[in-house]
Design an enzyme around this catalytic site. Structure first.
Site, PDB file in Angstrom:
ATOM      1  N   SER A   1      -3.076  31.801  67.477  1.00 48.65           N
ATOM      2  CA  SER A   1      -3.451  30.428  67.143  1.00 48.65           C
ATOM      3  C   SER A   1      -3.092  30.038  65.719  1.00 48.65           C
ATOM      4  O   SER A   1      -2.897  28.854  65.431  1.00 48.65           O
ATOM      5  CB  SER A   1      -4.958  30.233  67.352  1.00 48.65           C
ATOM      6  OG  SER A   1      -5.310  30.407  68.697  1.00 48.65           O
TER       7      SER A   1
ATOM      8  N   GLU B   1     -10.339  19.950  68.118  1.00 41.06           N
ATOM      9  CA  GLU B   1     -10.023  21.171  68.864  1.00 41.06           C
ATOM     10  C   GLU B   1     -11.107  21.517  69.879  1.00 41.06           C
ATOM     11  O   GLU B   1     -12.287  21.598  69.543  1.00 41.06           O
ATOM     12  CB  GLU B   1      -9.874  22.367  67.914  1.00 41.06           C
ATOM     13  CG  GLU B   1      -9.501  23.651  68.660  1.00 41.06           C
ATOM     14  CD  GLU B   1      -9.749  24.930  67.875  1.00 41.06           C
ATOM     15  OE1 GLU B   1      -9.125  25.951  68.216  1.00 41.06           O
ATOM     16  OE2 GLU B   1     -10.570  24.913  66.928  1.00 41.06           O
TER      17      GLU B   1
END
Length: 566
Positions: free
Chosen positions: A131, A349
């Site tokens: 990520s 997110e």
């Protein structure tokens, strides 16, 4: 401004910019209106993949797609962490089935958006990415190494190597251009994805000072939590910050306000929450849903709702003493930032999709995806019409969608149908050994049926974080097992403590001004350029700094320090 040829980039050995000649229209071709795409140099692996090359090649692709025609005033990026296309498809069906329909015909909120693309997610040093490196590509226009936060490719964990490799993020660019900025996440604010919007570190795990090695400290690196406060050097810093991870900001002598058995993690004696309050005298710091609701009109808002990650949506306390939903946080952030007349830039997110997939728990992965869909739906209702909204993922996972289940079969259930494409579809399908199996399973992870040091052989239940497994003696008997239970772990073929990421492409969905440029299969760093080029205030700020070509396309890698306020 001349019309470009379709986005096929001529490769030259020179870094000089040449303009593509105008092309005659072709029947059936997709029209684009954009600045001429700059040419990019031939890559000589690996030396040719410099930060400047990544930046310019992304700029060329975005311009060739027509991004320069965009007139967005505001930008919202939704990032579903680990939201593979399989996760999206299964979540779509689960949401539809919760509404009493077969499910396959359903669409998540962003699946009605008019523009779609595929994103290639690899890091500079890894086929299957993490990520940190992926979000760095999305935020800066430059691909980087696994573990990198806001720095170009180098050696992970080498502070000295990273010091001159800091990259300007489009959130920092927006701040420098006078836009209001915000960060919303269900993970720790210091976790990889949100950290890549404001921090610069060669190692994603340096979240607080206790995590920072002495050598890195001596070399001049600072922890990620501390960098959230210093981000104001680009303007005002993020005016809305909502998520988890308050222990990263609190001193080790300070008891957590919610849990008596927890304290902060910092060893430097600093209370960063208090420092944030001092820097935002009219702002509000909140740590539960009740406080959050009462503080929505504050000019600056910091919400840290858990010492660690926020709870999974399925598990969260929905009372005033608990946590707001991702949709509630998104709505509040938009309403707050939209008060800024120059516009705003926001990153949201859905971070725990990734964590549930790592746990081998499809129920929570799909449930978190549905929660993200709710947040996107809330944004569409709340955001001004001149807002570019992009939904994407940073990487994939190993979740599989298999078998031949009948239409409307419970997506979390066992396959009712047959092992082949014909036969009696009223019965459960069975494998070659006569065992039933589920529609969803993982290629690897803690759902492996062999005995572990934490759970016996057979079906596994959430949470399960074993350190070792024994070999499985065949598959478990699932006939009487409720595989739709929220805590059931789908079978994993390869035993692992944590299920792994996948290297396949992820989806991109877009709506609003500039979204027409989102099409084709793109490198992940191109997302930065699609956003920047489609937002006049952002590209104007880059042009003011001298990074644009004659057509006004930002093609030169910006130096972050040049965008700091004096």
């Amino acid at each position: 401004m001349r019309l470009p040829c379709p986005p096929v980039l001529a490769l030259t050995a020179s870094l000089g910019l040449t303009l593509l000649a105008g092309c005659a229209s072709t029947a059936g071709a997709r029209p684009t209106i954009a600045a001429a795409a700059p040419e990019v140099p031939q890559v000589a692996h690996p030396q040719g993949e410099t930060p400047q090359w990544w930046y310019r090649s992304g700029a060329a692709r975005a311009a060739g797609n027509g991004a320069m025609a965009g007139k967005a005033r505001n930008v919202i990026l939704f990032l579903g962490d680990g939201m593979s296309l399989t996760t999206v498809a299964a979540a779509r069906i689960l949401e539809g089935q919760r509404r009493g329909a077969p499910g396959e015909e359903n669409a998540l909120s962003w699946e009605t958006f008019p523009a779609t693309a595929l994103s290639k997610t690899y890091n500079t040093d890894s086929q299957t990415p993490d990520s940190a490196g992926t979000m760095t590509a999305i935020m800066t226009g430059v691909k980087s190494h696994m573990g990198a936060i806001g720095v170009s490719a180098g050696t992970r964990g080498d502070c000295a190597d990273s010091l001159n490799k800091g990259l300007l993020t489009w959130l920092q660019l927006a701040d420098s251009a006078g836009l209001a900025t915000g960060i919303v996440t269900t993970t720790r604010i210091t976790h990889a994805t949100p950290a890549a919007t404001y921090a610069h570190s060669p190692e994603r795990n340096w979240e607080n000072d206790a995590d920072l090695p002495e050598a890195a400290r001596q070399a001049g690196c600072t922890d990620i939590a501390q960098q959230l406060l210093t981000d104001a050097r680009f303007g005002r810093g993020p005016q809305v910050v909502l998520g988890g991870g308050r222990s990263q900001f609190q001193n080790a002598t300070e008891r957590d306000p919610e849990y008596d058995d927890k304290v902060g993690l910092r060893l430097d004696g600093r209370d960063l929450v208090e420092e944030w309050k001092q820097a935002h005298p009219g702002g509000a710091y909140v740590w539960n849903a009740g406080q959050f609701e009462a503080a929505k009109d504050a000019p600056a808002l910091l919400g840290l709702f858990e010492p660690d990650h926020m709870q999974f949506d399925h598990d969260r306390n929905r009372s005033a003493q608990g946590e707001p939903s991702l949709a509630q946080m998104t709505t509040a952030a938009i309403q707050s930032l939209a008060r800024q007349p120059q516009g705003f830039a926001l990153m949201v997110e859905g971070g725990r999709i990734d964590h549930a997939n790592h746990s081998g728990n499809a129920f929570r992965a799909l449930d978190e995806t549905i929660a993200l869909s709710d947040a996107v739906r809330a944004a569409v209702k709340t955001a001004p019409p001149d807002t570019l909204i992009i939904v994407t993922a940073d990487h994939s996972h190993s979740l599989n969608f298999v078998g031949y289940p009948v239409r409307g079969n419970p997506i979390l259930g066992k396959v009712r149908g047959v092992s082949g494409e014909d036969g009696d579809r009223t019965q459960y399908a069975r494998d070659a050994n006569g065992q039933t199996y589920t529609t969803l399973n993982y290629a690897n992870g803690p759902g492996y049926p062999g005995a572990s040091n934490a759970q016996p052989a057979g079906p596994k239940r959430f949470p399960h974080e074993p350190s070792e497994f024994k070999a499985a003696q065949g598959r478990p008997v699932l006939d009487e097992v409720n595989t739709e239970d929220p805590d059931y772990l789908q079978e994993g073929m390869i035993p692992m403590k944590s299920e792994s990421h996948g290297g396949d492409d992820v989806g991109v969905w877009a709506s609003g001004p500039g979204s027409e440029a989102v099409h084709g299969t793109i490198e992940q760093n191109t997302l930065y350029h699609l956003i920047v080029q489609a937002t006049p205030a952002l590209r104007a700020r880059l042009c003011k700094a001298g990074t644009c070509n004659a057509d006004g396309v930002p093609v030169e890698l910006p130096v972050a320090k040049a965008f700091e306020v004096e």
